[in-house]
Structures are given as C-alpha cells and as structure tokens.
Design a protein around this motif. Structure first.
Motif, PDB file in Angstrom:
ATOM      1  N   PRO A  73       0.810  -1.226   0.000  1.00 42.25           N
ATOM      2  CA  PRO A  73       0.000   0.000   0.000  1.00 42.25           C
ATOM      3  C   PRO A  73       0.840   1.270   0.000  1.00 42.25           C
ATOM      4  N   TYR A  74       2.020   1.215   0.620  1.00 43.16           N
ATOM      5  CA  TYR A  74       2.900   2.390   0.627  1.00 43.16           C
ATOM      6  C   TYR A  74       3.182   2.831  -0.809  1.00 43.16           C
ATOM      7  N   VAL A  75       3.550   1.884  -1.671  1.00 43.47           N
ATOM      8  CA  VAL A  75       3.887   2.210  -3.053  1.00 43.47           C
ATOM      9  C   VAL A  75       2.646   2.592  -3.841  1.00 43.47           C
ATOM     10  N   ALA A 132      -0.900   5.305   4.602  1.00 39.90           N
ATOM     11  CA  ALA A 132      -0.757   6.683   5.070  1.00 39.90           C
ATOM     12  C   ALA A 132       0.668   7.184   4.967  1.00 39.90           C
ATOM     13  N   ARG A 133       1.654   6.288   5.188  1.00 36.65           N
ATOM     14  CA  ARG A 133       3.053   6.722   5.169  1.00 36.65           C
ATOM     15  C   ARG A 133       3.487   7.184   3.781  1.00 36.65           C
ATOM     16  N   GLY A 134       3.001   6.530   2.721  1.00 36.72           N
ATOM     17  CA  GLY A 134       3.427   6.893   1.366  1.00 36.72           C
ATOM     18  C   GLY A 134       3.158   8.350   1.036  1.00 36.72           C
ATOM     19  N   ASP A 377       8.418   8.334  -7.536  1.00 41.77           N
ATOM     20  CA  ASP A 377       8.799   7.547  -6.366  1.00 41.77           C
ATOM     21  C   ASP A 377       8.267   6.125  -6.457  1.00 41.77           C
ATOM     22  N   SER A 378       7.030   5.993  -6.915  1.00 47.52           N
ATOM     23  CA  SER A 378       6.437   4.655  -7.018  1.00 47.52           C
ATOM     24  C   SER A 378       7.167   3.819  -8.062  1.00 47.52           C
ATOM     25  N   PRO A 385       9.664  -4.911  -3.739  1.00 49.87           N
ATOM     26  CA  PRO A 385       9.057  -6.110  -3.144  1.00 49.87           C
ATOM     27  C   PRO A 385       9.546  -7.418  -3.759  1.00 49.87           C
ATOM     28  N   PHE A 386      10.127  -7.337  -4.966  1.00 49.18           N
ATOM     29  CA  PHE A 386      10.559  -8.556  -5.650  1.00 49.18           C
ATOM     30  C   PHE A 386      12.062  -8.797  -5.524  1.00 49.18           C
TER      31      PHE A 386
END
Length: 454
Positions: A73-75, A132-134, A377-378, A385-386
C-alpha cells in the motif's frame, strides 16, 4: 502542458511560485523536524511490527505477509494520491496522514491488551499505516523547495539536509526500534511509534503557516473554467513524466538499483553472514557502517554539492555504492576489508539522493510536483518487493558467490548503460541556468537600490 525541456531550462522560476518576503528558517526547520520524527517512527515500525507478529503468531509466513501488507500500500497509494497532494496542499496531507498512522499504530497494542486483536486486524492496520506513510512522506518532500526559498538556502543544500535527515532515521530508527522492543516489549513499542507519528503531525501543524504557497490547497478555478478532475490530474502527471526523458531514465535507473539493493539487504547479506560465521553481529556492523558512511556523504553533499558537476558525482556515487562490497564478500575477504568497501559505498551513496532531489525540484513545475513526484517515487520503488524473491531464487539455483558477483555485474551494467544516455547532460544545464539567473538578480539589485536613492 509545459514541456520537459522547457521546464528544465527555466527551473522553478518558470512556475511562478517564487517566494518573496523576509528570510525565515521556520518552515524548513519544521519540515525537517517532522521528517525526522515520522521517518524514525516508520523505521522503528519496520522492526517492531514484524517482531510483534512473529512473537504473537509464531509464524514466519504470517510475518512476511504482514510486511508485504505494509509495503505494497505504501507504493500504490503514494502513486494514486499525487493529484490529491497537489489539490488539497501538502501541509494538509502531511499532518492528516501522520495522524492516521498514529491512530492505526496505537490500535494494535490497544486491541491486543483488550484481547480483541485477530490476525486480520493486524493486516488491516499495518496496511493503513503503509497507505498513510506513502503520501505523508511525499508531502513533506514536496514542501522542501519552497521552504528552501523562504530560508534563502541553495536547493542542493536543502535537499542534502533532507537526505541527511532520511539517512539518520534509516540508521538510528532500526537501532532504537530494537532497543525499545527489548526494553518494553513488542506491543508497547507500537505505542512509541504512535507518539512519533502524532509528533510529526503536530510539528507540521505548528510550524507551517496555513494558506501560504505550497502549504495551501490549489486555487479554485476561475469563473467559467472547468475544474480539473482526479483522473485528468493523474494523466497530466503521467504525461509530464513520460515527456521528461531525464526524469524517466533517472527513476528507471533507481528502480533497477533499488531492486538489487533490496535483494542484497534481505537475502545476500544474511546468507553471507551465516555462511561466514559472522552472524547477526556482522549484519548489524555492516548495516550501521553503511548508514553512518551515507550520512557523512550526505553531509558533505549538503555543503559542497551545489558547486560540483552533478553528472560526474552522481555516477561516481552509483559506481561505488554496491558493486565493491559484493565483490569483497564474494572474494571471502576479512570482515574489516568488507566493512571498508561498505564505507566507500555508503559515502558515495550519500550524494545520490541530494543531487536527484535537486534535479526533481528544478524540473517539475510546482503545480505538478505532488503527482509527478508520487509517480516517480512509485516507479523507483516498484521492484523492491521482488528483490528478495529474485535474490533468493538466484542463491538457491547457483549459490551465494555467483549471486554476489552477478549482482555486482548487473549493477555496474545498469549504471553504465544508463549513464551513456545523452539526457544526463541536462542535470548540469538546469543548474547552470539557475545559477546564472541568481547572479543576474544579484547584479541587478545594487543598480535598483542606487536608482531608488537618486
């Protein structure tokens, strides 16, 4: 839509968002303080949350699932909420997302104490924290250029201080997280995280004035003008990023190196420490050494980066950031020699974010900074993650030494191929144009004062 090259040639002045008035350090100090406390909370949560899940469930698989539910979810949400940051203003996004993170972090130990916490509750709450952090982290970054202008601080210097703050949080946070978990336990440590997130929200609310520049929402459309919807705003961000070849190549290069770095941190380093007998102590030593050297590099960049040729320094930093340590580990050198390579790599890596941030702030118009920054950024985080999955598969198939050497070769190849692109020359062109404008303005002011006196 303003073209990428046009925006690069003129820099932030072309957006019409230059800040007048007296010099004030308050916004910049406030943003950096909020970054420090909230990013430290994020880094502590990276230790405390997985440990809490592990000790309460006893399942490694569920621990990994919880970590994924925070990072994904951050990304994703950071990419999706870029237009919202531009629309409602980064100040509002920053303090509100910090508050949401604080509430979600506080609910985990509260429900645990009340005996009401199920595993699916944990997954939902850590997903809320990640979501929320993203945008919260991005919103603080978006406010740095204007805060630098208000403080009359060179853009590279402000970006460097921001990079130092991030590096400090990345270095101190895990160590503090481990100490807090050991001292008060896994569940109470999440309360500490909630306090840090809430503190970040409070600092932004107190130190940044409402309704000024980037702290304000986007202006309402004039009479007869159609408001720009969410999807059109997002499409504008995609269109700008796709049209700016330098930014697209830069984010793509960072995405590839981030994937390799994540594989190193999550798989290659632990496996090397286990096979060489160094154990967790070696992991801790090399991680702390990397962080400390990167902080030193960022500090030096803060002082001198605005005087250095960006392209040369940027790629020199990339070349030493990862490959030498992987080669040293593959060659079975002593821990001290490996640590020496890590120091070199960390120092070089410390220059990367300040330079890249300054380029981003120069090239993206202020009105698009949220959505384009979110998409960039995304993209840069997309492979992370990979990284562990890929590194694990390579180690399982070919062994540790081929995996380390392969990582070094791929890293150098990616950086070299990307560095041959002619678009990188624009890194220094924009800087020279901005410095020329500053010098011209400095020469013009004494003339204006003499004319006013006469």
């Amino acid at each position: 839509m303003t073209g990428a090259r046009e925006g690069a040639a003129t820099g932030p002045a072309s957006t019409g968002d230059d800040v007048g008035g007296p010099r004030t350090l308050r916004p910049l100090v406030g943003i950096l303080a909020a970054m420090a406390v909230s990013l430290t909370g994020t880094r502590i949560s990276a230790v405390a949350l997985p440990w809490f899940v592990l000790v309460t469930t006893g399942s490694v698989a569920q621990t990994g699932l919880a970590a994924f539910c925070e990072l994904a979810p951050y990304v994703a949400v950071k990419a999706a909420l870029g237009p919202v940051i531009d629309r409602v203003g980064p100040r509002a996004v920053s303090w509100s997302t910090d508050l949401v993170s604080a509430v979600a972090a506080a609910l985990v130990p509260l429900l645990h104490v009340l005996g009401m916490l199920a595993f699916w509750h944990v997954l939902v709450l850590v997903a809320v924290i990640g979501a929320a952090r993203g945008p919260g982290d991005l919103a603080k970054e978006v406010m740095v250029p204007e805060a630098a202008e208000r403080a009359r601080v060179p853009l590279e210097r402000a970006a460097g201080v921001s990079g130092v703050t991030e590096r400090l949080a990345a270095t101190v946070g895990p160590a503090v997280g481990g100490g807090v978990v050991a001292l008060v336990g896994a569940a109470p440590s999440l309360g500490v995280i909630a306090v840090l997130f809430a503190s970040g929200s409070l600092v932004i609310g107190v130190t940044l004035p409402r309704g000024v520049g980037l702290a304000a929402p986007a202006p309402a459309p004039s009479e007869g003008e159609e408001p720009v919807g969410y999807w059109r705003s997002l499409a504008d961000g995609f269109r700008f990023l796709r049209g700016d070849r330098l930014l697209l190549i830069a984010f793509g290069t960072v995405a590839a190196t981030n994937l390799l770095d994540m594989g190193y941190r999550t798989v290659l380093l632990p496996v090397w420490a286990k096979e060489t007998g160094g154990g967790p102590e070696a992991i801790g030593l090399l991680s702390a050494t990397m962080g400390g050297a990167a902080i030193c590099g960022s500090l030096v960049a803060t002082v001198v980066a605005h005087r250095l040729p960006r392209r040369v320094v940027f790629f020199a930093g990339f070349m030493v950031a990862s490959a030498p340590r992987c080669v040293a580990m593959a060659a079975d050198l002593p821990l001290g020699a490996v640590a020496g390579m890590v120091v070199v790599g960390g120092f070089g890596a410390g220059f990367l974010n300040p330079i890249l941030a300054a380029v981003i702030f120069e090239r993206i118009p202020r009105r698009l900074l949220g959505r384009v920054g979110a998409l960039g950024d995304s993209l840069a985080w997309a492979g992370m993650p990979f990284g562990g999955l890929l590194a694990g598969a390579v180690v399982a198939s070919f062994g540790l030494v081929p995996a380390l050497l392969g990582t070094a070769v791929v890293y150098i190849t990616v950086v070299t191929v990307a560095g041959l692109r002619p678009e990188w020359k624009e890194m220094d062109r924009a800087r020279r144009a901005r410095l020329a404008a500053v010098r011209a303005d400095a020469r013009k002011k004494p003339v204006e004062r003499r004319e006013a006196q006469s």
